[in-house]
Design an enzyme around this catalytic site. Structure first.
Site, short mmCIF file in Angstrom:
data_model
loop_
_atom_site.label_atom_id
_atom_site.label_comp_id
_atom_site.label_asym_id
_atom_site.label_seq_id
_atom_site.Cartn_x
_atom_site.Cartn_y
_atom_site.Cartn_z
N HIS A 1 59.57 -15.51 49.58
CA HIS A 1 59.76 -16.80 48.90
C HIS A 1 59.04 -16.75 47.57
CE1 HIS A 1 59.76 -21.49 49.34
NE2 HIS A 1 59.91 -21.11 48.09
N HIS B 1 60.00 -17.38 43.38
CA HIS B 1 60.95 -17.70 42.30
C HIS B 1 60.53 -16.88 41.10
CE1 HIS B 1 62.46 -21.33 44.45
NE2 HIS B 1 61.25 -21.28 44.98
N GLU C 1 60.27 -29.38 52.68
CA GLU C 1 59.08 -29.23 51.81
C GLU C 1 58.58 -30.64 51.55
OE1 GLU C 1 59.87 -27.61 47.89
OE2 GLU C 1 57.74 -27.22 47.50
N1 HPA Z 1 60.66 -26.13 45.66
C1 HPA Z 1 61.88 -26.35 45.24
N2 HPA Z 1 62.40 -25.75 44.18
C2 HPA Z 1 61.66 -24.86 43.53
C3 HPA Z 1 60.37 -24.60 43.92
C4 HPA Z 1 59.85 -25.25 45.05
O1 HPA Z 1 58.68 -25.09 45.47
N3 HPA Z 1 59.91 -23.68 43.05
C5 HPA Z 1 60.89 -23.40 42.18
N4 HPA Z 1 61.96 -24.13 42.46
ZN ZN Z 2 60.33 -22.31 46.48
#
Ligand code: HPA
Ligand code: ZN
Length: 326
Positions: free
Chosen positions: A12, A14, A195
């Site tokens: 995970h 980005h 989240e």
């Molecule tokens: N959550 C959702 N989208 C995202 C995140 C995250 O933590 N980081 C980069 N895009």
């Molecule tokens: Zn993320």
């Protein structure tokens, strides 16, 4: 004799979230681009977030410095060099193609740049990496459909489709058709869910999108039936400790339900999400979790093993990595 350091996979991450303030200023200087911050210190001072959206606003704004294939390559190269030095065996990196195509940068430019860095890092360091293209869920569904077409036409071996960006108000169900086509095209499917959003979004990600892993997923604990389902189907959850603390999903790292997740038999992995923004890379996240939850060497070894098993590597490569870390 010290025990061998367990080898982790990062599942995970980005890649745009590895854009460090120094790199932002470096790229801006090369492009003669005027940034709305005087210097790195002024930018770094903005890395205080109240929620997911407050982070996303800065995260997308900073992408203005990523324009060419070389820029994307340099970004991924810097991350992979660091990951290899930290002993990470394998990375499955997220990218948001829509965040770049809406600025006139074609998906293939982004993907080719990343893939070049991946190929070079494999040669240089022996680290493996692959790309998962994410649907930016607060953009319209047809934009996601076009992104998927462009990814499939790019000639770059993207392995999966993900779902990210602002969660609440953008349920996974919106993107059912896109994920169905991705599955038909042989892509793996993952989704950010639970989240900031409710457990219901995790059910949707599983039942409507065919998600094989859930990113974050910490709200699963609100729903005992969902926990049972995740355990029964052995669905991995990619937890990101420093991210959840910095985005105020929890007030303090110690409040992250990591122990409850492990005790419930959930397949948990540790990850960094957006390390340049959240105060640490994977090794920092592992160390922060070790301290906050007094994780033992056996528990860290389990988390490392789970990260290998939960990856989309071939069974042979998983066995090789599991043997090396045993
Ligand atoms: N959550 C959702 N989208 C995202 C995140 C995250 O933590 N980081 C980069 N895009
Ligand atoms: Zn993320």
């Amino acid at each position: 004799m010290t025990a061998p350091r367990p080898q982790f996979c990062e599942l995970h991450l980005h890649i745009e979230g590895t854009l460090e303030p120094a790199t932002i200023f470096d790229l801006a200087r090369r492009q003669r681009l005027q940034l709305p911050y005087a210097d790195e210190a002024e930018l770094a001072a903005k890395y205080r977030f109240t929620d997911l959206q407050s982070f996303l606003d800065l995260y997308y704004a900073n992408m203005v410095v990523l324009r060419t294939e070389d820029d994307f390559s340099l970004l991924a190269q810097a991350y992979l060099d660091r990951a290899a030095a930290a002993g990470i065996a394998h990375v499955e990196m997220f990218v948001d193609p829509q965040a770049h195509s809406e600025r006139g940068i074609a998906e293939r430019v982004v993907l080719r740049g990343l893939q070049r860095a991946i190929d070079e890092a494999a040669e240089r360091h022996g680290i493996s990496a692959s790309i998962i293209a994410c649907v930016v869920r607060d953009q319209p569904v047809d934009s996601a459909e076009r992104m998927l077409d462009a990814v499939l036409d790019s000639g770059v071996p993207v392995i999966g489709l993900g779902l990210d960006s602002a969660e609440v108000g953008y349920p996974p169900s919106l993107f059912r058709s896109v994920f169905e086509r991705a599955g038909e095209a042989g892509l793996h499917r993952v989704a950010h869910a639970g989240e900031e959003g409710p457990a219901e979004y995790i059910w949707e990600a599983l039942d409507l999108l065919g998600a094989e892993r859930i990113d974050h997923g910490i709200r699963a604990l609100d729903d005992p039936r969902l926990v049972q389902r995740l355990v029964a189907d052995r669905i991995p959850l990619t937890v990101c400790p420093l991210s959840s603390e910095r985005l105020r999903v929890v007030d303090d790292l110690a409040e992250l339900p990591l122990r409850q997740m492990l005790d419930a038999g959930l397949r948990v992995t540790l990850n960094s999400d957006d390390p340049a923004y959240f105060g640490g890379y994977l090794d920092d996240n592992v160390e922060a979790a070790r301290r906050a939850f007094s994780l033992t060497a056996d528990e860290l070894a389990l988390l490392a093993r789970t990260s290998i098993e939960a990856s989309f590597l071939s069974d042979d490569r998983k066995k090789e990595l599991l043997r090396a870390g045993a």
